[in-house]
Design a protein around this motif. Structure first.
Motif, PDB file in Angstrom:
ATOM      1  N   ALA A  61      41.463  34.322 -10.925  1.00  0.00           N
ATOM      2  CA  ALA A  61      40.242  34.507 -11.680  1.00  0.00           C
ATOM      3  C   ALA A  61      39.895  35.813 -12.100  1.00  0.00           C
ATOM      4  N   GLY A  62      40.879  36.684 -12.051  1.00  0.00           N
ATOM      5  CA  GLY A  62      40.839  38.197 -12.504  1.00  0.00           C
ATOM      6  C   GLY A  62      40.003  39.312 -11.756  1.00  0.00           C
ATOM      7  N   LEU A  63      39.394  38.566 -10.880  1.00  0.00           N
ATOM      8  CA  LEU A  63      38.287  39.273  -9.985  1.00  0.00           C
ATOM      9  C   LEU A  63      38.398  38.755  -8.362  1.00  0.00           C
ATOM     10  N   PHE A  64      38.712  39.350  -7.707  1.00  0.00           N
ATOM     11  CA  PHE A  64      38.627  38.882  -6.246  1.00  0.00           C
ATOM     12  C   PHE A  64      38.113  39.877  -5.457  1.00  0.00           C
ATOM     13  N   LEU A  65      37.596  39.480  -4.168  1.00  0.00           N
ATOM     14  CA  LEU A  65      36.966  40.052  -3.241  1.00  0.00           C
ATOM     15  C   LEU A  65      37.595  40.358  -1.852  1.00  0.00           C
ATOM     16  N   LEU A  66      37.999  41.551  -1.303  1.00  0.00           N
ATOM     17  CA  LEU A  66      38.655  41.744  -0.001  1.00  0.00           C
ATOM     18  C   LEU A  66      37.547  42.203   0.922  1.00  0.00           C
ATOM     19  N   HIS A  67      37.169  41.439   1.848  1.00  0.00           N
ATOM     20  CA  HIS A  67      35.993  41.912   2.751  1.00  0.00           C
ATOM     21  C   HIS A  67      36.096  41.463   3.951  1.00  0.00           C
ATOM     22  N   GLY A  68      35.549  41.935   4.967  1.00  0.00           N
ATOM     23  CA  GLY A  68      35.486  41.820   6.484  1.00  0.00           C
ATOM     24  C   GLY A  68      34.717  42.841   7.093  1.00  0.00           C
ATOM     25  N   PRO A  69      34.304  42.529   8.449  1.00  0.00           N
ATOM     26  CA  PRO A  69      33.529  43.561   9.205  1.00  0.00           C
ATOM     27  C   PRO A  69      34.365  45.021   9.272  1.00  0.00           C
ATOM     28  N   THR A  70      33.511  46.035   9.449  1.00  0.00           N
ATOM     29  CA  THR A  70      33.940  47.383   9.851  1.00  0.00           C
ATOM     30  C   THR A  70      35.049  47.359  10.728  1.00  0.00           C
ATOM     31  N   GLY A  71      36.279  48.046  10.468  1.00  0.00           N
ATOM     32  CA  GLY A  71      37.283  48.066  11.317  1.00  0.00           C
ATOM     33  C   GLY A  71      38.344  46.953  11.582  1.00  0.00           C
ATOM     34  N   ALA A  72      37.978  45.987  10.712  1.00  0.00           N
ATOM     35  CA  ALA A  72      38.726  44.729  10.665  1.00  0.00           C
ATOM     36  C   ALA A  72      40.079  45.038  10.263  1.00  0.00           C
ATOM     37  N   GLY A  73      40.310  45.908   9.142  1.00  0.00           N
ATOM     38  CA  GLY A  73      41.569  46.133   8.622  1.00  0.00           C
ATOM     39  C   GLY A  73      41.544  45.978   7.132  1.00  0.00           C
ATOM     40  N   LYS A  74      40.460  45.978   6.298  1.00  0.00           N
ATOM     41  CA  LYS A  74      40.641  45.829   4.956  1.00  0.00           C
ATOM     42  C   LYS A  74      41.551  46.988   4.342  1.00  0.00           C
ATOM     43  N   THR A  75      41.269  48.094   4.718  1.00  0.00           N
ATOM     44  CA  THR A  75      41.875  49.247   4.148  1.00  0.00           C
ATOM     45  C   THR A  75      43.372  49.187   4.490  1.00  0.00           C
ATOM     46  N   SER A  76      43.741  48.499   5.482  1.00  0.00           N
ATOM     47  CA  SER A  76      45.239  48.326   6.087  1.00  0.00           C
ATOM     48  C   SER A  76      46.028  47.416   5.186  1.00  0.00           C
ATOM     49  N   VAL A  77      45.279  46.201   4.293  1.00  0.00           N
ATOM     50  CA  VAL A  77      45.902  45.675   3.442  1.00  0.00           C
ATOM     51  C   VAL A  77      46.575  46.553   2.311  1.00  0.00           C
ATOM     52  N   LEU A  78      45.749  47.367   1.618  1.00  0.00           N
ATOM     53  CA  LEU A  78      46.387  48.507   0.729  1.00  0.00           C
ATOM     54  C   LEU A  78      47.442  49.415   1.276  1.00  0.00           C
ATOM     55  N   ASP A  79      47.174  49.848   2.472  1.00  0.00           N
ATOM     56  CA  ASP A  79      48.070  50.807   3.195  1.00  0.00           C
ATOM     57  C   ASP A  79      49.352  49.928   3.376  1.00  0.00           C
ATOM     58  N   ALA A  80      49.435  48.609   3.584  1.00  0.00           N
ATOM     59  CA  ALA A  80      50.921  47.903   3.315  1.00  0.00           C
ATOM     60  C   ALA A  80      51.216  47.875   2.084  1.00  0.00           C
ATOM     61  N   VAL A  81      50.638  47.958   1.051  1.00  0.00           N
ATOM     62  CA  VAL A  81      51.099  47.690  -0.397  1.00  0.00           C
ATOM     63  C   VAL A  81      51.669  49.197  -0.673  1.00  0.00           C
ATOM     64  N   CYS A  82      50.857  50.098  -0.203  1.00  0.00           N
ATOM     65  CA  CYS A  82      51.488  51.558  -0.358  1.00  0.00           C
ATOM     66  C   CYS A  82      52.689  51.840   0.579  1.00  0.00           C
ATOM     67  N   TYR A  83      52.866  51.199   1.718  1.00  0.00           N
ATOM     68  CA  TYR A  83      53.859  51.526   2.482  1.00  0.00           C
ATOM     69  C   TYR A  83      55.118  50.682   1.815  1.00  0.00           C
ATOM     70  N   ALA A  84      54.956  49.499   1.293  1.00  0.00           N
ATOM     71  CA  ALA A  84      56.091  48.899   0.877  1.00  0.00           C
ATOM     72  C   ALA A  84      56.570  49.532  -0.225  1.00  0.00           C
ATOM     73  N   LEU A  85      55.762  50.009  -1.140  1.00  0.00           N
ATOM     74  CA  LEU A  85      56.401  50.838  -2.217  1.00  0.00           C
ATOM     75  C   LEU A  85      57.191  52.076  -2.058  1.00  0.00           C
ATOM     76  N   TYR A  86      56.403  52.885  -1.289  1.00  0.00           N
ATOM     77  CA  TYR A  86      56.806  54.379  -1.057  1.00  0.00           C
ATOM     78  C   TYR A  86      57.069  54.686   0.324  1.00  0.00           C
ATOM     79  N   GLY A  87      57.188  53.840   1.214  1.00  0.00           N
ATOM     80  CA  GLY A  87      57.628  54.094   2.424  1.00  0.00           C
ATOM     81  C   GLY A  87      56.520  55.013   3.404  1.00  0.00           C
ATOM     82  N   SER A  88      55.523  55.155   2.943  1.00  0.00           N
ATOM     83  CA  SER A  88      54.641  55.725   3.525  1.00  0.00           C
ATOM     84  C   SER A  88      52.951  55.459   3.089  1.00  0.00           C
ATOM     85  N   VAL A  89      51.971  55.732   3.741  1.00  0.00           N
ATOM     86  CA  VAL A  89      50.625  55.135   3.478  1.00  0.00           C
ATOM     87  C   VAL A  89      50.006  56.520   3.066  1.00  0.00           C
ATOM     88  N   PRO A  90      48.874  56.109   2.335  1.00  0.00           N
ATOM     89  CA  PRO A  90      48.102  57.111   1.510  1.00  0.00           C
ATOM     90  C   PRO A  90      47.814  58.353   2.655  1.00  0.00           C
TER      91      PRO A  90
END
Length: 998
Positions: free
Chosen positions: A28-57
């Motif tokens: 669809a070109g635009l998608f939403l990543l949502h959930g309650p506070t502390g659920a782990g939204k940012t952890s999905v982005l951390d996983a992408v960064c860790y897979a590419l560079y071996g470390s998180v932001p």
């Protein structure tokens, strides 16, 4: 770069395995990543960064990666793993990373550390399979960085778009903006250029100063060599004109030194001529004095010769008589030799006869020889008796050996009998020890089986007691957290009600004369509402809401910990039972003591068995030894009788051969001595008779020789003889007198000596003083000349060295001037740099200008054409140009600082800046396509109209074939964006759920 699929296992809040299909989300070109506070939204982005560079932001990589990334909800045997499937630079790749973790040991208790692992695979479209590329962390990291063209910091800033960072970027000063842009665009090479130029300037400046210091040092050396003929310039190293001044002073000093050398050369020539004349006069005086002394000494020697003439004639007579006596010398020597031999043989004969018996003392040489032969014949007859004596000694030794063997076998039989009598008692005792040790070993095995379960129950009981105490503490923490959550919620509701009551005053605070009201649209505001005491604004309400949410999270965490502790307590209680811990400890201690005692007794088994085996071997050895001793005793009886018979025969034979002496050897020695004495006496008697005859013949020859030589008696001839030393001394005296007489006559006959004797005595002292004065003047002149030569040579050498140094320093000084200008220009300290802008700042300013231009395109759409971002070169702190960033308001036509924007305006301005920066960094990285972007939070500050405009801008990114993921928990976005990735929070960890796709 386009993401296809992400798979997480035991990562962050995700206890199990979760997958994200980005191909469906991106359709669809635009998608939403949502959930309650502390659920782990940012952890999905951390996983992408860790897979590419071996470390998180950066903000989330504190601590060890394994401890930070692993989920607390994961099962102990499940390993943390992240797998990312993506396309980059036209290649389909799959990256799998596993951080280090402490897994349970496969055997026993405890944990062991597994190292981090990484896999990189590429998809082969032709074969339709995945191909392994590498398992090296370093190789994979270099490959991904090269393909993306971005470092981890650039990726997190460009692809993940953290809005909070760009809001700070808008309000930051020039230094903070410079740090961020420097990380993104990697302008360290320009800073390195500045640093390199500064270092080069310092290095060339130091070289110039060192060169000038060496030049001044040579100038000081030239001044020391030239004395007062050279003046040094009053200049310091590095000052202009130093080289020319030193070279000019050196030229003057060299000219003066050459003039002094010419003067010293003339003085040296005159001193050499005077010294040669004085030396010749001294030589003439010394020669005259030598000739005069020679004549005087010759006259004195002639007088001494005259006084010794009588002694010379007497010595000549003695020499003539000695020559005559030399004819008698052989006869004298022969007579002396014969007399000495006669005396020696007579004494030897007397000594030999004194050792003989009285019956043979007067016997002649023939009788003595006959007696010696008879003694030798009797000695030869004793050989058979010697052999019998040796055999008797052997028989006695053999008989003594038999007696020793008899006693040894008797002792052996007695000891063996005594030991064998107690064998049965010894064997029974040893067998009892073996049986006891075997029983203890069986008991130890039984106790070992019982000990481990008892220890496990004791360990579980102690854990049960500890968990009971932890449960009480956790219950108290849950009660406290619930009270705090209720209090925070009540406080938030109170503030929200107060804010709703005073919302009119909050809206009126933004009214400006001439601008329409956001509620009624009027441009005049005659009576705006005023804030009353206790007014609550939106910020206070949001802070209360955040405090309420934090309290709820703390309450949930406390309840989760309580549940974990209760589960652990139930498990420990099931294993330990209700038995008190101290009773279990006493049982374990008793089992341990019994086990240790049994193990100690069982340890004696081997030694007891070994002693029993050794005792059996000793029994066999003793029995065999007893039998062998009995056999040897029986065989010795016959041998002893045979030896006794042979001994009686030998003793009878020896009694006859020994005679009155104790042994045959003594009798043989007696006969041997007697034969030797008789033989020696016979030889001595014959030698004495021969010597007496030779003495008589020598006396007759001596008397005849003395008569023929002219001497009356042989004694007179012997007195006239001289020994070799006396003859040499007498001849030396005669030769010396004759040589002295000839030498004196020769000296007195010399013409030069006679002429010199007639002249006046020579004055050598006066000539020597004159020559010493001339030599002293010559040395002074030579020293002055040598000093002048050395001064000229030293000045020439130092001048040439200074000239070479000046030539060598000229290009270095030019390089220093050039480098100093460049270093000042790049560092912003040069007058040529009007804005005082450093090189790195200049490059970053150009990049910031590009970013502002790219961001303005989107900012105008988001703000309905109102705002434009522009870069400013205005000077900031310390008078230098900074990295200014301003916003132009089309409604007022004025340019103002970005820090004056409101909360919503700051959000969409920072979003536009982030998107513009992503475009510029992408172009800077080599044109790598970024097909998937993420925007993290910030949408809650926008009104509906602005939110629509922002979403339109984000939706327009699809024109570049991009998909954008929005990370937010704003409820309104769930209605506007259909493609969604929801993070669901639960007690056992979070899970992922995709909606509105396909």
């Amino acid at each position: 770069m386009r993401l296809h699929r992400l798979t997480l296992t035991a990562f962050g809040p995700f206890g199990g395995t979760q997958s994200v299909d980005f191909d469906e989300l991106s359709a669809a070109g635009l998608f939403l990543l949502h959930g309650p506070t502390g659920a782990g939204k940012t952890s999905v982005l951390d996983a992408v960064c860790y897979a590419l560079y071996g470390s998180v932001p950066g903000a989330r990589q504190s601590g060890g990666q394994g401890a930070t990334l692993r989920s607390d909800h994961a099962a102990p045997a499940v390993r943390t793993e992240v797998t990312l499937d993506l396309t980059v630079a036209g290649r389909r790749l799959e990256i799998t990373r596993q951080p280090p973790w402490e897994r349970p040991k496969k055997r026993g208790t405890g944990t062991t550390l597994d190292k981090a692992q990484t896999w990189l695979r590429a998809y082969d479209a032709t074969a339709g399979t995945w191909k392994d590329l590498s398992r090296s962390h370093q190789e994979i990291g270099e490959e991904i960085t090269q393909l993306l063209g971005m470092s981890r910091e650039q990726f997190c800033q460009v692809v993940l778009l953290p809005q909070g960072d760009f809001a700070r970027f808008l309000r930051a000063d020039a230094e903070a903006r410079g740090k961020l842009l420097g990380r993104l665009f990697d302008t360290r090479r320009f800073a390195d250029v500045e640093k390199r130029l500064a270092e080069r300037r310092r290095a060339t400046e130091a070289q110039v100063r060192d060169g000038d210091a060496e030049l001044l040092a040579d100038a000081h050396r030239m001044q020391q060599a030239a004395g007062d003929a050279m003046e040094l310039p009053d200049l310091a190293p590095g000052e202009p004109g130093l080289a020319e001044a030193v070279l000019s002073a050196a030229a003057v000093a060299r000219g003066t030194a050459r003039e002094q050398l010419t003067v010293a050369g003339c003085g040296l020539a005159a001193a050499e001529s005077a010294h040669a004349a004085a030396a010749r006069a001294l030589d003439d005086a010394r020669e005259l004095a030598r000739l005069q002394r020679r004549f005087t000494e010759a006259r004195e020697r002639a007088a001494r010769l005259e006084e010794g003439a009588a002694a010379y004639r007497e010595a000549q007579a003695l020499m003539e008589r000695a020559r005559k006596a030399e004819a008698v010398a052989p006869a004298l020597e022969l007579r002396e030799s014969a007399d000495a031999e006669h005396r020696r043989t007579a004494a030897a004969e007397a000594r030999a006869r004194a050792r003989l018996p009285e019956s043979l003392a007067d016997a002649g040489a023939a009788g003595l020889a006959t007696a010696a032969r008879r003694a030798a014949e009797e000695l030869g007859g004793l050989d058979s008796a010697r052999r019998a004596e040796r055999r008797l000694a052997e028989l006695l030794d053999e008989r003594a050996g038999l007696d020793r063997q008899e006693r040894a076998d008797a002792d052996l039989l007695h000891e063996a009998e005594a030991w064998l009598d107690g064998w049965e008692e010894t064997r029974t005792a040893l067998q009892a020890r073996v049986d006891t040790a075997q029983q203890a070993a069986s008991l130890a095995e039984q106790l070992a089986v019982q000990r481990e379960p008892a220890q496990q129950r004791l360990k579980a009981a102690r854990l049960r007691d500890q968990l009971a105490r932890d449960t009480d503490e956790a219950v108290e923490q849950v009660r406290t957290a619930r009270e705090q959550a209720l209090s925070a919620k009540q406080h938030w509701l109170d503030l929200k009600e107060q804010r709703l009551t005073g919302i009119a005053a909050e809206l009126a605070a933004h009214l400006t004369d001439g601008e329409p009201c956001a509620v009624c649209g009027a441009t005049e505001h005659p009576a705006p509402a005023r804030k009353v005491a206790g007014h609550v604004d939106r910020e206070a309400e949001e802070q209360a809401l955040a405090a309420h949410q934090r309290a709820e999270e703390q309450r949930a965490e406390a309840e989760r910990r309580l549940g974990v502790v209760r589960e652990a307590l139930a498990a420990a209680t099931a294993e330990a039972g209700d038995t008190p811990t101290d009773r279990l400890a006493a049982e374990v201690e008793e089992l341990q003591e019994r086990y240790a005692h049994a193990r100690g007794a069982a340890a004696e088994l081997h030694s007891a068995q070994e002693r029993l085996r050794q005792a059996g071997q000793e029994h066999e050895r003793r029995a065999a030894a007893r039998q062998e001793a009995a056999v040897r005793t029986a065989s010795r009886v016959g041998l002893r009788e045979r030896l006794d018979r042979e001994r009686a025969v030998l003793e009878e034979e020896l009694d006859q051969a020994r005679g009155a002496l104790d042994s045959v050897a003594a009798r043989a020695a007696q006969l041997q001595r007697q034969a030797a004495l008789l033989t020696d006496a016979a030889d001595a008697a014959r030698a004495a008779e021969d010597a007496a005859q030779r003495l008589k013949d020598a006396d007759a020859r001596l008397a005849d020789a003395a008569f023929r030589a002219g001497f009356d008696t042989p004694q007179a001839a012997a007195a006239a003889l001289l020994d070799a030393a006396a003859h040499r001394e007498l001849q030396r005296r005669l030769d010396a007198w004759q040589n002295e007489e000839a030498a004196v006559r020769a000296v007195l006959a010399e013409a030069d000596t006679a002429t010199a004797a007639r002249q006046r005595p020579a004055d050598v002292d006066s000539a020597r003083r004159a020559a010493d004065d001339a030599a002293r003047r010559l040395r002074d002149a030579a020293s002055a000349h040598d000093a002048a030569v050395r001064r000229c040579a030293e000045l020439d050498r130092l001048s040439a060295r200074a000239t070479a140094a000046v030539r060598r320093l000229a290009p270095l000084r030019e390089e220093y001037d050039r480098v100093a200008r460049l270093a000042g220009l790049t560092a912003g300290t040069s007058a040529d740099n009007e804005r005082r802008m450093r090189l790195e700042s200049y490059v970053l300013a150009a990049r910031l200008e590009q970013v502002a231009a790219a961001a303005t395109v989107r900012l105008r759409r988001m703000s309905s054409g109102r705002y434009t971002l522009v870069h400013s070169d205005d000077r900031t702190g310390r008078g230098r140009s900074g990295l200014g960033l301003h916003v132009v308001d089309a409604w007022t036509g004025r340019e103002r600082d970005t820090a004056t924007l409101s909360g919503g305006e700051t959000f969409f301005a920072s979003l536009a800046l982030a998107l513009g920066l992503a475009d510029v960094v992408t172009d800077e990285a080599g044109g790598v396509r970024l097909d998937t972007l993420f925007i993290d939070e910030g949408f809650g500050s926008l009104d509906d109209q602005t939110l629509d405009e922002v979403l339109d801008v984000l939706d327009s990114l699809r024109e570049r074939d991009r998909s954008v993921g929005i990370v937010s928990h704003v409820p309104d976005l769930r209605r506007r964006i259909h493609a969604q990735l929801e993070v669901v929070k639960g007690r056992s960890g979070s899970t992922l759920r995709q909606r509105g796709t396909g």
